[in-house]
Design a protein around this motif. Sequence first.
Motif, PDB file in Angstrom:
ATOM      1  N   VAL A 124     -28.982  27.859 -53.947  1.00 43.34           N
ATOM      2  CA  VAL A 124     -29.106  27.268 -52.605  1.00 43.34           C
ATOM      3  C   VAL A 124     -30.530  26.781 -52.395  1.00 43.34           C
ATOM      4  CG1 VAL A 124     -28.908  27.687 -50.131  1.00 43.34           C
ATOM      5  CG2 VAL A 124     -27.293  28.768 -51.716  1.00 43.34           C
ATOM      6  N   ARG A 125     -30.647  25.574 -51.930  1.00 45.85           N
ATOM      7  CA  ARG A 125     -31.948  25.017 -51.557  1.00 45.85           C
ATOM      8  C   ARG A 125     -31.899  24.599 -50.099  1.00 45.85           C
ATOM      9  NH1 ARG A 125     -35.089  19.719 -54.151  1.00 45.85           N
ATOM     10  NH2 ARG A 125     -36.974  19.881 -52.875  1.00 45.85           N
ATOM     11  N   ALA A 126     -32.920  24.990 -49.339  1.00 45.81           N
ATOM     12  CA  ALA A 126     -33.029  24.597 -47.934  1.00 45.81           C
ATOM     13  C   ALA A 126     -34.451  24.131 -47.689  1.00 45.81           C
ATOM     14  CB  ALA A 126     -32.688  25.765 -47.007  1.00 45.81           C
ATOM     15  N   GLY A 127     -34.591  23.099 -46.870  1.00 41.81           N
ATOM     16  CA  GLY A 127     -35.928  22.555 -46.671  1.00 41.81           C
ATOM     17  C   GLY A 127     -36.072  21.814 -45.363  1.00 41.81           C
ATOM     18  N   ILE A 128     -37.307  21.451 -45.092  1.00 39.94           N
ATOM     19  CA  ILE A 128     -37.641  20.668 -43.914  1.00 39.94           C
ATOM     20  C   ILE A 128     -38.592  19.555 -44.332  1.00 39.94           C
ATOM     21  CG2 ILE A 128     -39.517  22.267 -43.305  1.00 39.94           C
ATOM     22  CD1 ILE A 128     -38.915  21.591 -40.342  1.00 39.94           C
ATOM     23  N   TYR A 129     -38.324  18.374 -43.825  1.00 38.05           N
ATOM     24  CA  TYR A 129     -39.137  17.196 -44.130  1.00 38.05           C
ATOM     25  C   TYR A 129     -39.570  16.573 -42.810  1.00 38.05           C
ATOM     26  CZ  TYR A 129     -40.240  12.338 -45.375  1.00 38.05           C
ATOM     27  OH  TYR A 129     -40.860  11.112 -45.503  1.00 38.05           O
ATOM     28  N   GLY A 130     -40.801  16.144 -42.747  1.00 35.74           N
ATOM     29  CA  GLY A 130     -41.293  15.483 -41.550  1.00 35.74           C
ATOM     30  C   GLY A 130     -42.215  14.335 -41.886  1.00 35.74           C
ATOM     31  N   SER A 131     -42.300  13.365 -40.990  1.00 39.73           N
ATOM     32  CA  SER A 131     -43.175  12.222 -41.209  1.00 39.73           C
ATOM     33  C   SER A 131     -43.662  11.691 -39.871  1.00 39.73           C
ATOM     34  CB  SER A 131     -42.439  11.112 -41.970  1.00 39.73           C
ATOM     35  OG  SER A 131     -43.286  10.003 -42.188  1.00 39.73           O
ATOM     36  N   ALA A 132     -44.918  11.244 -39.867  1.00 45.38           N
ATOM     37  CA  ALA A 132     -45.499  10.505 -38.746  1.00 45.38           C
ATOM     38  C   ALA A 132     -46.042   9.214 -39.329  1.00 45.38           C
ATOM     39  CB  ALA A 132     -46.604  11.298 -38.064  1.00 45.38           C
ATOM     40  N   TYR A 133     -45.605   8.077 -38.797  1.00 50.34           N
ATOM     41  CA  TYR A 133     -45.957   6.802 -39.407  1.00 50.34           C
ATOM     42  C   TYR A 133     -45.974   5.705 -38.332  1.00 50.34           C
ATOM     43  CZ  TYR A 133     -40.827   6.390 -39.364  1.00 50.34           C
ATOM     44  OH  TYR A 133     -39.515   6.392 -38.989  1.00 50.34           O
ATOM     45  N   GLY A 134     -46.574   4.582 -38.682  1.00 52.14           N
ATOM     46  CA  GLY A 134     -46.642   3.490 -37.717  1.00 52.14           C
ATOM     47  C   GLY A 134     -47.305   2.270 -38.307  1.00 52.14           C
ATOM     48  N   ASN A 135     -47.267   1.180 -37.544  1.00 52.20           N
ATOM     49  CA  ASN A 135     -47.925  -0.043 -37.983  1.00 52.20           C
ATOM     50  C   ASN A 135     -48.203  -0.960 -36.806  1.00 52.20           C
ATOM     51  OD1 ASN A 135     -45.559  -1.772 -37.505  1.00 52.20           O
ATOM     52  ND2 ASN A 135     -44.689  -0.816 -39.331  1.00 52.20           N
ATOM     53  N   THR A 136     -49.127  -1.858 -37.025  1.00 53.15           N
ATOM     54  CA  THR A 136     -49.362  -2.974 -36.115  1.00 53.15           C
ATOM     55  C   THR A 136     -48.820  -4.229 -36.781  1.00 53.15           C
ATOM     56  OG1 THR A 136     -51.526  -3.525 -37.045  1.00 53.15           O
ATOM     57  CG2 THR A 136     -51.475  -1.888 -35.278  1.00 53.15           C
ATOM     58  N   SER A 137     -48.555  -5.269 -35.997  1.00 55.00           N
ATOM     59  CA  SER A 137     -48.028  -6.493 -36.587  1.00 55.00           C
ATOM     60  C   SER A 137     -48.493  -7.713 -35.809  1.00 55.00           C
ATOM     61  CB  SER A 137     -46.492  -6.469 -36.616  1.00 55.00           C
ATOM     62  OG  SER A 137     -45.968  -6.415 -35.296  1.00 55.00           O
ATOM     63  N   PHE A 138     -48.833  -8.745 -36.550  1.00 57.45           N
ATOM     64  CA  PHE A 138     -49.073 -10.077 -35.987  1.00 57.45           C
ATOM     65  C   PHE A 138     -48.366 -11.065 -36.900  1.00 57.45           C
ATOM     66  CE2 PHE A 138     -51.189 -14.159 -35.931  1.00 57.45           C
ATOM     67  CZ  PHE A 138     -51.274 -14.435 -34.577  1.00 57.45           C
TER      68      PHE A 138
END
Length: 829
Positions: A435-449
């Motif tokens: 059995v494998r159990a896990g947690i994944y998280g991400s914080a991400y972003g961008n600007t655009s022109f």
Amino acid sequence: MWALLSSLSAMAWSLPAMAGGQDAGQTAAPAAEVEGAQSDIIVTGSARSQRRFDVSYAVNSLSQDDVLKIAPKSFADLLSTVPGIQVEATGGEVQNITRVRGIPTDRGYLIFQQDGLPLYHEIDGVFFNSGEGMNRYDLMTERVEIVRGGPAPIYASSAAAIANNITVSGGPEARGKAQITLGDTGLYRLDAMQSGPIGENTYYAIGGFLRQHDGYRDSGFPSDKGGQIRANLKHDLGNGFVKVSMQYTNDHNLFYLPIPVADPRNPSVSLDPYIDYHTGTMNSPSLRNVNIKYRDGAGVVQGLNRDLADGRHMRFFNVGLQYEGNFNDWLVSAKGGFTKGKSSFDAFYSTTNPVDGNVFAANNLAAARTAFGADVARLGYALAGTNRATPYDPYAASGLVMSGQYRAVESKFYSGQADVSVTRKFETGFGTHDVRAGIYGSAYGNTSFIAYQDMLIEVQSQPRTLDLVAYSATGAVLGSVTQNGVLRYTTTLNQGEADAKMIAIYANDTWEVTDGLKIDGGIRKEWYDYEGFALVSASANLGDPTTLADNATRAFTGAIVSSTLKPSSTNWTVGANYDFNGNLGAYARVSNLEVPPQMGVVSSIAPTILKTKARQYELGVKASYGPAYLYVTGFYTKFDPFNASFIAFNPATGRNDQSVPFIGEAIAKGVEIDGRIKPLRWFELAGSVTWADPQYRNLENSSGADPAAVNGNQIIREPKFFGNVRPSVRFPIGGTEIEVAGRYEWVGRRYVDLFNLTALPAYQTIGASASVTYGDWRFQVVGDNLSNAKGLTEGNPRTDQLGGQGASDAIYGRPLFGRNFRFILSRSW
């Protein structure tokens, strides 16, 4: 960065041989294991490292030796050797198209990872993709593992497939390699890598590449220039390891867009005299100083100077940390990474078909008379940049003119991601559970022109920009439809910013019921939190009375629209595997993938918000006997709902504002075959074949179009049959080993439009390579498309997806590259 790589190059030729020609970064394995394909160790999509034969899903592992033999031009070219993945590798070194088992998107939900984590969380950024757009193969890549379907939705977000780049780590024995590649397309490339110990149980690896390339198509300036460096430190613990890594990439890559290949007035007439099929391009030195005009939110006219030679300029830095430890029955894994970078994008996109020069002028005459007065007697062409002093006669060449769209995009981006999991194996009265159990998280972003504007050009390779000038009966200049080659200033203008946070929890249980029988199931639940804003734009006249080019320019109004969105998704998989013995087995699996709206919906004005779903069914058999293997997988993929809507280019406005909404299902059923036979010690035949039936089902249209003529049709740009075979012979002569390999590829008939009116004909190509290995040295010559075969990909998706191209076979598309050669010299130590 460049000095370090140059130093590594010098080491290649000066250090004594220490590894007897063994590929750098690869741990020596017993000969029996090297010979046996079933001994490939897989870590992607699995709770623990397993042999390829033992897993219950379709997966390939491409080692450095495999890649050396294939000698791909790009990462996409490498992926084309894998069954089930259709590739259009004609866009250049990056920015290519991949589709997985009929999934009708330009990426196919193929998620790239590096040592189990993405470099950027989402599959696409702002005109860059986080797949082959950010991941470049070099000697710091030990192997690439590609999982199709199976448990991919459990171990990555939005994943119908995973391509995991396993990087080289150092070991107790110092190893290195350097490689020089020269090509007849003006290619100069240096790869170098060095690894080894720096202390007790502590090891390092460092390497990368530098490259300059004129390009497979003659743009008048280099296509690719730049490189990357990757490095890591690894410390072995008593029960595991900890590893710190970094990467810096700074690379320019030109984007090749479709070209016209036949005269739309008579599709049987080739345009090859003006635009060479294999080397011609609409990219041109005339587009190295393009001025993009628009009005900002304060009402001030801005001028933005862009250079097409900058291409797609990707710059980013990544740092990562990886830990793994065994604690009795528990395996603990933790990894994290942070990426920060900037992407600048300059490309010249295809829009409408070429037009007869007189017809184009006549279509603009009424508007010119309205703007410049009834004294306008005629419209005539002149070369832009000559102050209208140099007339241009289209009929001295093809008789055609055409428009194209210059696209300029700027984006800054960041992405932090982390994954922590625990795995435990335990016995029960009904078999063993892992059995494998896990947690994944991400914080991400961008600007655009984003700014697009339309240019008027002649029909030839490296076209010059044109002006369409209004003359009186006496020849006096009264005004101009265009201005310095600009047909319409900034027809698209967008600016915004978006930030996201997401978290996922996942679990997977592999239950070994009896010897040979395994059942596994997994689930992944994801929650997203988006927030962002977009600047509102509207049409405006910039007020220059001498031209029509600025009459309908986009302008920021000063208004801002802020948005938030909190989608979620649930993915799951269930599979079973039964091995009759150590050489023969079968498996079955069903997987469910939900792809939430991407972050860009909160930095757009009135976006379409739709969660897409893919259900994949697989049934496979597998056989592995020493160096020979065969994997046959039947698959059935269902997209429901599938958004077949698209925004078409409107030649009257120069904007992508013609919406054609079709909502329904996309179905693909087929068989993929991956195999290798080695009947003789010196002869081997490997290959992959995919047969599929991709079609639209149950489409509905809310704007009056009849979906009955679309339902059951072949999905746009997807063939029913594609594959490759790769024979090779290897024989020693004294202390020298010689290997000769071939590559025969084929792609079946496809269509550019929903109604299957215009076809992209089937094509086949032949490639070959020959290598000589002597001690630590290796020399290889590689030739692609040796017969100069013709074949088109893509079509012209800005305009042809609804009505085709007015011909039964495509007259506009992205052709195959012509015959080309590369010469590779390497030394290992």
